[in-house]
Design a protein around this motif. Structure first.
Motif, mmCIF file in Angstrom:
data_model
loop_
_atom_site.group_PDB
_atom_site.id
_atom_site.type_symbol
_atom_site.label_atom_id
_atom_site.label_comp_id
_atom_site.label_asym_id
_atom_site.label_seq_id
_atom_site.Cartn_x
_atom_site.Cartn_y
_atom_site.Cartn_z
ATOM 1 N N PHE A 4 68.111 36.076 22.877
ATOM 2 C CA PHE A 4 67.580 35.512 24.122
ATOM 3 C C PHE A 4 68.658 35.376 25.192
ATOM 4 O O PHE A 4 68.453 34.707 26.204
ATOM 5 N N GLU A 5 69.793 35.998 24.989
ATOM 6 C CA GLU A 5 70.891 35.873 25.940
ATOM 7 C C GLU A 5 70.861 36.975 26.993
ATOM 8 O O GLU A 5 70.352 38.065 26.778
ATOM 9 N N GLY A 6 71.461 36.650 28.142
ATOM 10 C CA GLY A 6 71.753 37.639 29.174
ATOM 11 C C GLY A 6 70.609 38.572 29.506
ATOM 12 O O GLY A 6 69.520 38.155 29.897
ATOM 13 N N ARG A 39 70.714 29.303 14.448
ATOM 14 C CA ARG A 39 70.894 29.488 15.895
ATOM 15 C C ARG A 39 71.937 30.568 16.184
ATOM 16 O O ARG A 39 71.805 31.300 17.182
ATOM 17 N N ARG A 40 72.968 30.710 15.349
ATOM 18 C CA ARG A 40 73.969 31.755 15.571
ATOM 19 C C ARG A 40 73.341 33.151 15.489
ATOM 20 O O ARG A 40 73.783 34.079 16.166
ATOM 21 N N THR A 73 70.890 41.193 13.604
ATOM 22 C CA THR A 73 72.043 40.390 14.003
ATOM 23 C C THR A 73 72.583 39.604 12.810
ATOM 24 O O THR A 73 71.888 38.745 12.265
ATOM 25 N N VAL A 106 65.467 27.585 22.584
ATOM 26 C CA VAL A 106 66.180 28.834 22.806
ATOM 27 C C VAL A 106 65.396 29.762 23.728
ATOM 28 O O VAL A 106 65.968 30.601 24.427
ATOM 29 N N ARG A 115 68.639 40.314 27.758
ATOM 30 C CA ARG A 115 67.491 40.486 26.872
ATOM 31 C C ARG A 115 66.188 40.103 27.567
ATOM 32 O O ARG A 115 65.155 40.724 27.347
ATOM 33 N N ASP A 155 70.158 33.067 18.716
ATOM 34 C CA ASP A 155 70.529 32.927 20.127
ATOM 35 C C ASP A 155 70.823 34.253 20.841
ATOM 36 O O ASP A 155 70.396 34.435 21.991
ATOM 37 N N PRO A 156 71.526 35.203 20.209
ATOM 38 C CA PRO A 156 71.815 36.451 20.936
ATOM 39 C C PRO A 156 70.582 37.217 21.396
ATOM 40 O O PRO A 156 70.641 37.966 22.376
#
Length: 466
Positions: free
Chosen positions: A106-108, A99-100, A239, A398, A110, A103-104
């Motif tokens: 699908f953030e903000g 997940r670390r 990532t 997610v 994106r 997750d990025p």
């Protein structure tokens, strides 16, 4: 007319009879009392299973103590041939690491960045349906559209791409032959024994993973060459884990892509198909969606999704009545006590969005289609307490925001361009394959909408409709 619902089992049956019913369909195998019970116990000679519908207990498992209730390994018995060690099946430190990294992506912003690809897939779906019209198998159309979204946003390729088309065809075979849980989930089968999968399921899973490996390897080469597309695959492969600095290896990425395809395509297709059927049952709601979508004009931007308020509520109500993933299974890591019952260590804790979303002691008119319910105080309370189509807590999907944007957009584009009508005698019967689908598909009569008195020609259809 009420939306179709499987006829629940009313009486007790033997374990072996239950297993046969379960193998055919997980939904109709369950007793009718689960639509009113706060908790129910299911005993086998090998383990104990407890279904919980009480919102406080569900919050305890999913929100308050998620790491103490990991995903049951029994779920993986059915899905591991395709998903391997994906984030959907793992627990503990392995899951946290995955997940670390994921997750990025699908953030903000994106989601805003993926919107053009999502819109292109929606426009392509409209054009494909324009050429078919008449009596249409809606689930097939919805699957095609949802797969197109995934390939465009994940790998920057349309569904017509050779590998994408082959994955889609193989997944159709996998989807129809693999139940949510196989019999090994109920029986004490040693790890060295065969897992009782159907031969077609194994072959389809191997083929899908081989094709995804090709796409993943090609993308890793593009990243090394310094010229990769700016899509989800590039973001995830580039990532590093912020704690270890390590990237996904090829095999790990194949596992994750497999679950993205399953979760992002299969679940979205299920919801879109049922949404169109529900609108066919309720023409007045369909017209409201069409009017809302038409008001957007020709150029659609990411910010316009916020204007599709009723369409969003239609999609929410669809996810309530037909949650794509009808049941989730967790496992106790130590003895627990729920509602004056003692749960032993390694007991199965079943959380069923299917029963929770239709619970007779929570929802008013639980089996009715009513998108406006979410604009009432009672509806908002129910949504907060008993609405989990994407799970909840740390293990919430997610891609939940992605799925909502996709579902609302595709629904708006399709209903703006076409009218969907039910076909007498062709009512779908919900069953659980990998997701909640119709036993023999969803057939609807599809005709093009005409807004100016004359139907658009193929040459002008794209500009006028999408």
């Amino acid at each position: 007319m009420k939306p179709p619902k499987p006829e629940a089992r009313a009486d007790k049956v033997s374990l072996w009879r239950y297993l046969r019913l379960f193998r055919q369909d997980i939904l109709s195998a369950q007793p009718a009392r689960l639509y009113r019970a706060w908790m129910a116990e299911f005993r086998t000679p090998f383990f104990r299973s407890y279904l919980i519908n009480q919102p406080e207990l569900i919050r305890e498992v999913l929100n308050a103590r998620p790491m103490e209730f990991p995903k049951s390994s029994r779920v993986g018995e059915g899905l591991r041939p395709l998903l391997g060690n994906s984030v959907f099946l793992t627990n503990g430190e392995t899951w946290l690491r995955q997940r670390r990294i994921i997750d990025p992506a699908f953030e903000g912003g994106r989601l805003r960045e993926t919107f053009p690809a999502m819109l292109a897939a929606g426009k392509a779906a409209v054009e494909r349906l324009r050429a078919r019209q008449g009596d249409v198998e809606i689930e097939e159309m919805a699957s095609h559209a949802a797969a197109d979204v995934i390939f465009r946003t994940l790998f920057s390729i349309p569904i017509e791409h050779e590998i994408a088309a082959r994955v889609f065809r193989e997944f159709r075979t996998y989807q129809r032959t693999q139940p949510i849980l196989n019999l090994a989930a109920f029986l004490p089968v040693p790890r060295w024994m065969p897992r009782l999968h159907r031969g077609r399921t194994i072959r389809a899973a191997k083929s899908i993973r081989h094709l995804i490996t090709q796409l993943t390897t090609d993308r890793m080469w593009a990243i090394e060459a310094g010229a990769p597309p700016n899509d989800l695959a590039t973001k995830i492969l580039s990532t590093p884990d912020p704690q270890t600095g390590l990237l996904f290896e090829t095999d790990e990425m194949v596992d994750q892509v497999a679950i993205f395809f399953l979760a992002g395509h299969e679940t979205s297709a299920s919801a879109l198909g049922w949404a169109l059927y529900l609108l066919a049952l309720h023409p007045e709601a369909q017209e409201r969606v069409a009017e809302e979508a038409a008001a957007l004009g020709d150029a659609i931007h990411f910010g316009d999704l916020s204007r599709l308020r009723f369409t969003r509520d239609v999609f929410r109500e669809t996810l309530r009545l037909y949650p794509p993933v009808p049941m989730m299974v967790r496992e106790t890591t130590k003895p627990e006590r729920f509602r004056d019952r003692d749960l032993p260590k390694r007991a199965q804790v079943v959380i069923s969005p299917w029963h929770l979303h239709r619970h007779e002691r929570i929802w008013e008119r639980p089996d009715d289609f009513d998108p406006d319910r979410f604009q009432t105080t009672e509806g908002r309370e129910c949504m907060r307490d008993a609405y989990i189509p994407f799970s909840a807590g740390k293990r919430v999907c997610v891609g939940a925001g992605f799925a909502m944007a996709e579902g609302v957009l595709l629904l708006a584009l399709l209903v703006r361009a076409f009218r969907f009508e039910r076909i007498e005698g062709a009512e779908p019967v919900p069953v659980a394959y990998l997701t909640v689908r119709a036993k023999n598909g969803i057939r609807l009569r599809v005709s093009e909408r005409v807004s100016s008195g004359t139907a658009p020609t193929p040459a002008t259809a794209s500009a006028e409709r999408v």
